[in-house]
Design a protein around this motif. Structure first.
Motif, mmCIF file in Angstrom:
data_model
loop_
_atom_site.group_PDB
_atom_site.id
_atom_site.type_symbol
_atom_site.label_atom_id
_atom_site.label_comp_id
_atom_site.label_asym_id
_atom_site.label_seq_id
_atom_site.Cartn_x
_atom_site.Cartn_y
_atom_site.Cartn_z
ATOM 1 N N GLY A 28 99.722 18.816 16.786
ATOM 2 C CA GLY A 28 99.946 17.439 17.207
ATOM 3 C C GLY A 28 98.929 16.907 18.194
ATOM 4 O O GLY A 28 99.013 15.774 18.642
ATOM 5 N N GLU A 46 98.059 3.548 17.186
ATOM 6 C CA GLU A 46 98.127 3.505 15.725
ATOM 7 C C GLU A 46 96.731 3.453 15.112
ATOM 8 O O GLU A 46 95.859 2.739 15.610
ATOM 9 C CB GLU A 46 98.902 2.281 15.248
ATOM 10 C CG GLU A 46 100.372 2.311 15.612
ATOM 11 C CD GLU A 46 101.128 1.127 15.050
ATOM 12 O OE1 GLU A 46 102.264 1.341 14.628
ATOM 13 O OE2 GLU A 46 100.563 0.010 15.028
ATOM 14 N N HIS A 57 98.466 6.197 7.516
ATOM 15 C CA HIS A 57 98.791 5.585 8.797
ATOM 16 C C HIS A 57 99.179 6.694 9.776
ATOM 17 O O HIS A 57 99.997 7.549 9.432
ATOM 18 C CB HIS A 57 99.941 4.591 8.646
ATOM 19 C CG HIS A 57 99.668 3.539 7.616
ATOM 20 N ND1 HIS A 57 98.816 2.478 7.840
ATOM 21 C CD2 HIS A 57 100.119 3.402 6.355
ATOM 22 C CE1 HIS A 57 98.770 1.737 6.761
ATOM 23 N NE2 HIS A 57 99.542 2.283 5.828
ATOM 24 N N ILE A 58 98.597 6.646 10.966
ATOM 25 C CA ILE A 58 98.852 7.654 11.987
ATOM 26 C C ILE A 58 99.396 6.955 13.218
ATOM 27 O O ILE A 58 98.875 5.910 13.632
ATOM 28 C CB ILE A 58 97.560 8.409 12.364
ATOM 29 C CG1 ILE A 58 96.933 9.055 11.121
ATOM 30 C CG2 ILE A 58 97.837 9.469 13.420
ATOM 31 C CD1 ILE A 58 95.711 8.374 10.634
ATOM 32 N N ALA A 59 100.453 7.514 13.806
ATOM 33 C CA ALA A 59 101.030 6.969 15.035
ATOM 34 C C ALA A 59 101.034 8.060 16.091
ATOM 35 O O ALA A 59 101.199 9.241 15.782
ATOM 36 C CB ALA A 59 102.448 6.466 14.783
ATOM 37 N N GLY A 60 100.841 7.657 17.333
ATOM 38 C CA GLY A 60 100.850 8.620 18.428
ATOM 39 C C GLY A 60 100.515 7.961 19.746
ATOM 40 O O GLY A 60 100.712 6.758 19.926
ATOM 41 N N GLU A 80 102.031 11.853 16.482
ATOM 42 C CA GLU A 80 103.483 11.959 16.309
ATOM 43 C C GLU A 80 103.924 11.795 14.865
ATOM 44 O O GLU A 80 104.950 12.320 14.459
ATOM 45 C CB GLU A 80 104.179 10.924 17.187
ATOM 46 C CG GLU A 80 103.914 11.148 18.667
ATOM 47 C CD GLU A 80 104.368 9.998 19.545
ATOM 48 O OE1 GLU A 80 104.625 8.887 19.020
ATOM 49 O OE2 GLU A 80 104.449 10.208 20.766
ATOM 50 N N ARG A 81 103.126 11.042 14.075
ATOM 51 C CA ARG A 81 103.525 10.760 12.690
ATOM 52 C C ARG A 81 102.290 10.480 11.841
ATOM 53 O O ARG A 81 101.365 9.806 12.279
ATOM 54 C CB ARG A 81 104.465 9.563 12.654
ATOM 55 C CG ARG A 81 105.080 9.299 11.295
ATOM 56 C CD ARG A 81 106.080 8.144 11.310
ATOM 57 N NE ARG A 81 105.408 6.866 11.504
ATOM 58 C CZ ARG A 81 105.575 6.069 12.568
ATOM 59 N NH1 ARG A 81 106.392 6.402 13.530
ATOM 60 N NH2 ARG A 81 104.921 4.936 12.658
ATOM 61 N N VAL A 82 102.306 11.011 10.619
ATOM 62 C CA VAL A 82 101.274 10.726 9.635
ATOM 63 C C VAL A 82 101.985 10.325 8.351
ATOM 64 O O VAL A 82 102.851 11.056 7.877
ATOM 65 C CB VAL A 82 100.372 11.960 9.367
ATOM 66 C CG1 VAL A 82 99.347 11.657 8.295
ATOM 67 C CG2 VAL A 82 99.686 12.419 10.654
ATOM 68 N N GLU A 83 101.628 9.159 7.799
ATOM 69 C CA GLU A 83 102.281 8.676 6.579
ATOM 70 C C GLU A 83 101.246 8.192 5.563
ATOM 71 O O GLU A 83 100.275 7.543 5.936
ATOM 72 C CB GLU A 83 103.215 7.509 6.882
ATOM 73 C CG GLU A 83 104.391 7.864 7.760
ATOM 74 C CD GLU A 83 105.282 6.665 8.039
ATOM 75 O OE1 GLU A 83 104.844 5.519 7.792
ATOM 76 O OE2 GLU A 83 106.398 6.873 8.494
ATOM 77 N N LYS A 88 105.714 9.713 2.996
ATOM 78 C CA LYS A 88 105.308 10.531 4.135
ATOM 79 C C LYS A 88 104.533 11.761 3.670
ATOM 80 O O LYS A 88 104.872 12.374 2.687
ATOM 81 C CB LYS A 88 106.541 10.957 4.930
ATOM 82 C CG LYS A 88 106.216 11.441 6.301
ATOM 83 C CD LYS A 88 107.468 11.545 7.141
ATOM 84 C CE LYS A 88 107.094 11.888 8.559
ATOM 85 N NZ LYS A 88 108.206 11.906 9.443
#
Length: 89
Positions: A28, A46, A57-60, A80-83, A88
């Motif tokens: 992470g 983002e 799309h990446i969030a963190g 935190e997130r990869v979509e 996902k």
């Protein structure tokens, strides 16, 4: 030969997968992406990447591009997130 092509070849997967979305996350704290055509959106929370096939799309937090060139991108920060667009990863 690039990292993912070596892995896919060793696992016996066909060439169709070679051009798709490929990402490796390191606890992470950073992410390595292949087949990146361009960065379509960027902030410290983002990031959106256009790939040869699709979009990711990446969030963190504290996101920053550490390296980008020849279709490869190294993104640092707390991921935190990869979509994938539409599903996902």
């Amino acid at each position: 030969m690039r990292l993912f092509e070596e892995i896919l070849s060793a696992a016996g997967f066909d060439e169709e997968l070679a051009g798709g979305a490929k990402v490796v996350l390191f606890a992470g704290k950073c992410g390595y992406f292949e087949n990146v055509k361009s960065i379509s959106a960027f902030s410290d929370t983002e990031v959106s990447l256009l790939l040869k096939r699709g979009e990711v799309h990446i969030a963190g937090r504290g996101l920053c591009v550490a390296r980008y060139g020849e279709g490869d991108l190294l993104l640092k920060g707390e991921i935190e997130r990869v979509e994938l667009a539409g599903g996902k990863v």
